[in-house]
Enzyme design. Structure first.
Site, mmCIF file in Angstrom:
data_model
loop_
_atom_site.group_PDB
_atom_site.id
_atom_site.type_symbol
_atom_site.label_atom_id
_atom_site.label_comp_id
_atom_site.label_asym_id
_atom_site.label_seq_id
_atom_site.Cartn_x
_atom_site.Cartn_y
_atom_site.Cartn_z
ATOM 1 N N LYS A 1 12.460 117.349 73.160
ATOM 2 C CA LYS A 1 13.657 118.186 73.018
ATOM 3 C C LYS A 1 14.282 118.048 71.620
ATOM 4 O O LYS A 1 13.948 117.121 70.864
ATOM 5 C CB LYS A 1 14.659 117.805 74.116
ATOM 6 C CG LYS A 1 14.156 118.135 75.532
ATOM 7 C CD LYS A 1 15.226 117.848 76.581
ATOM 8 C CE LYS A 1 14.761 118.250 77.970
ATOM 9 N NZ LYS A 1 15.836 118.021 78.997
ATOM 10 N N TYR B 1 14.505 127.886 81.585
ATOM 11 C CA TYR B 1 15.273 127.145 82.594
ATOM 12 C C TYR B 1 15.876 128.064 83.656
ATOM 13 O O TYR B 1 16.900 127.716 84.255
ATOM 14 C CB TYR B 1 16.373 126.329 81.909
ATOM 15 C CG TYR B 1 15.900 124.998 81.345
ATOM 16 C CD1 TYR B 1 15.423 123.990 82.183
ATOM 17 C CD2 TYR B 1 15.943 124.733 79.982
ATOM 18 C CE1 TYR B 1 15.004 122.758 81.678
ATOM 19 C CE2 TYR B 1 15.525 123.503 79.461
ATOM 20 C CZ TYR B 1 15.060 122.521 80.317
ATOM 21 O OH TYR B 1 14.654 121.303 79.819
ATOM 22 N N ASN C 1 18.430 114.307 76.673
ATOM 23 C CA ASN C 1 17.612 113.249 77.265
ATOM 24 C C ASN C 1 16.154 113.264 76.782
ATOM 25 O O ASN C 1 15.243 112.861 77.497
ATOM 26 C CB ASN C 1 17.713 113.284 78.795
ATOM 27 C CG ASN C 1 17.250 114.593 79.384
ATOM 28 O OD1 ASN C 1 16.815 115.491 78.660
ATOM 29 N ND2 ASN C 1 17.309 114.715 80.695
ATOM 30 N N HIS D 1 11.243 116.825 78.344
ATOM 31 C CA HIS D 1 11.103 117.602 79.580
ATOM 32 C C HIS D 1 9.718 117.367 80.158
ATOM 33 O O HIS D 1 8.753 117.202 79.402
ATOM 34 C CB HIS D 1 11.265 119.105 79.299
ATOM 35 C CG HIS D 1 10.829 119.965 80.457
ATOM 36 N ND1 HIS D 1 11.674 120.249 81.502
ATOM 37 C CD2 HIS D 1 9.624 120.526 80.764
ATOM 38 C CE1 HIS D 1 10.999 120.987 82.397
ATOM 39 N NE2 HIS D 1 9.756 121.161 81.969
ATOM 40 N N GLU E 1 5.447 126.973 83.508
ATOM 41 C CA GLU E 1 5.912 126.463 82.211
ATOM 42 C C GLU E 1 4.800 126.486 81.160
ATOM 43 O O GLU E 1 5.052 126.807 79.994
ATOM 44 C CB GLU E 1 6.464 125.048 82.389
ATOM 45 C CG GLU E 1 7.760 125.048 83.207
ATOM 46 C CD GLU E 1 8.280 123.664 83.527
ATOM 47 O OE1 GLU E 1 7.647 122.654 83.135
ATOM 48 O OE2 GLU E 1 9.338 123.587 84.174
HETATM 49 N N1 UDP Z 1 20.950 118.410 82.816
HETATM 50 C C1 UDP Z 1 22.280 118.291 82.430
HETATM 51 N N2 UDP Z 1 23.196 117.859 83.357
HETATM 52 C C2 UDP Z 1 22.859 117.559 84.635
HETATM 53 C C3 UDP Z 1 21.512 117.698 85.034
HETATM 54 C C4 UDP Z 1 20.587 118.128 84.101
HETATM 55 O O1 UDP Z 1 22.619 118.560 81.280
HETATM 56 O O2 UDP Z 1 23.735 117.172 85.436
HETATM 57 C C5 UDP Z 1 19.956 118.872 81.837
HETATM 58 C C6 UDP Z 1 19.029 117.768 81.336
HETATM 59 O O3 UDP Z 1 18.711 118.045 79.961
HETATM 60 C C7 UDP Z 1 17.823 117.942 82.243
HETATM 61 C C8 UDP Z 1 17.753 119.462 82.383
HETATM 62 O O4 UDP Z 1 19.129 119.864 82.453
HETATM 63 O O5 UDP Z 1 16.665 117.366 81.680
HETATM 64 C C9 UDP Z 1 17.022 119.976 83.587
HETATM 65 O O6 UDP Z 1 17.544 119.356 84.752
HETATM 66 P P1 UDP Z 1 16.595 118.783 85.873
HETATM 67 O O7 UDP Z 1 17.438 118.464 87.059
HETATM 68 O O8 UDP Z 1 15.431 119.712 86.077
HETATM 69 O O9 UDP Z 1 16.112 117.384 85.259
HETATM 70 P P2 UDP Z 1 14.655 116.921 84.715
HETATM 71 O O10 UDP Z 1 13.604 117.602 85.560
HETATM 72 O O11 UDP Z 1 14.588 117.315 83.259
HETATM 73 O O12 UDP Z 1 14.658 115.422 84.890
HETATM 74 MG MG MG Z 2 13.382 119.619 85.936
#
Ligand code: UDP
Ligand code: MG
Length: 139
Positions: free
Chosen positions: A10, A50, A113, A116, A127
């Site tokens: 990211k 997304y 974070n 992805h 994806e």
């Molecule tokens: N994210 C965020 N706040 C939240 C949850 C997710 O900003 O409370 C962001 C974070 O960058 C995350 C992305 O949205 O990686 C996609 O969320 P997901 O629940 O799919 O998490 P991931 O699969 O990336 O662990």
């Molecule tokens: Mg996810």
């Protein structure tokens, strides 16, 4: 059977010049890079990627973040690649991420974070197809 997953380094992690370290961790953990490119998404392209999160409160902020700078997108291959890469990434919130995971090492907070990873076979197919055409992943 070998499986493929989509990985994104990211904008926070690329800007911090940690992309190479993440790629090193991927290779040391048995992942092969099938395809890779560095690009910058528009806000619309980030929204499309997304789309499953479009009703979530974090969608607008997330897609602004994902389009703020370049990302490195990869197709990774390995036995059990989807689950194993999720394990190597660590929890979405780096506060909950296990020691030694990519997010524990490189993430700033729950949004910024570092990486992805696809969460299922269905999302991996969507994806990978979002970023790469058939010829680019023909191996
Ligand atoms: N994210 C965020 N706040 C939240 C949850 C997710 O900003 O409370 C962001 C974070 O960058 C995350 C992305 O949205 O990686 C996609 O969320 P997901 O629940 O799919 O998490 P991931 O699969 O990336 O662990
Ligand atoms: Mg996810």
């Amino acid at each position: 059977m070998k499986e493929r997953t989509l990985s994104i380094i990211k904008p926070d992690c690329v800007a911090a010049k940690n992309a190479g370290k993440v790629i090193d961790m991927l290779e040391k953990n048995g992942f092969s890079i099938v395809a890779m490119k560095k690009i910058q998404l528009t806000k619309k392209q980030a929204q499309g990627f997304y789309i499953v999160h479009k009703e979530r409160p974090f969608y607008d902020s997330l897609t602004t973040f994902m389009s703020e700078g370049p990302i490195v997108v990869m197709v990774l291959e390995k036995e059990n690649a989807i689950a194993d890469y999720r394990e190597l990434m660590g929890a979405t919130n780096p506060k909950d991420a296990k020691e030694g995971t990519i997010r524990a090492i490189f993430a700033t907070d729950i949004e910024r974070n570092a990486v992805h990873g696809s969460d299922s076979k269905e999302s991996a197919d969507f994806e990978i197809g979002y970023f790469f055409n058939a010829l680019e992943i023909l191996q």
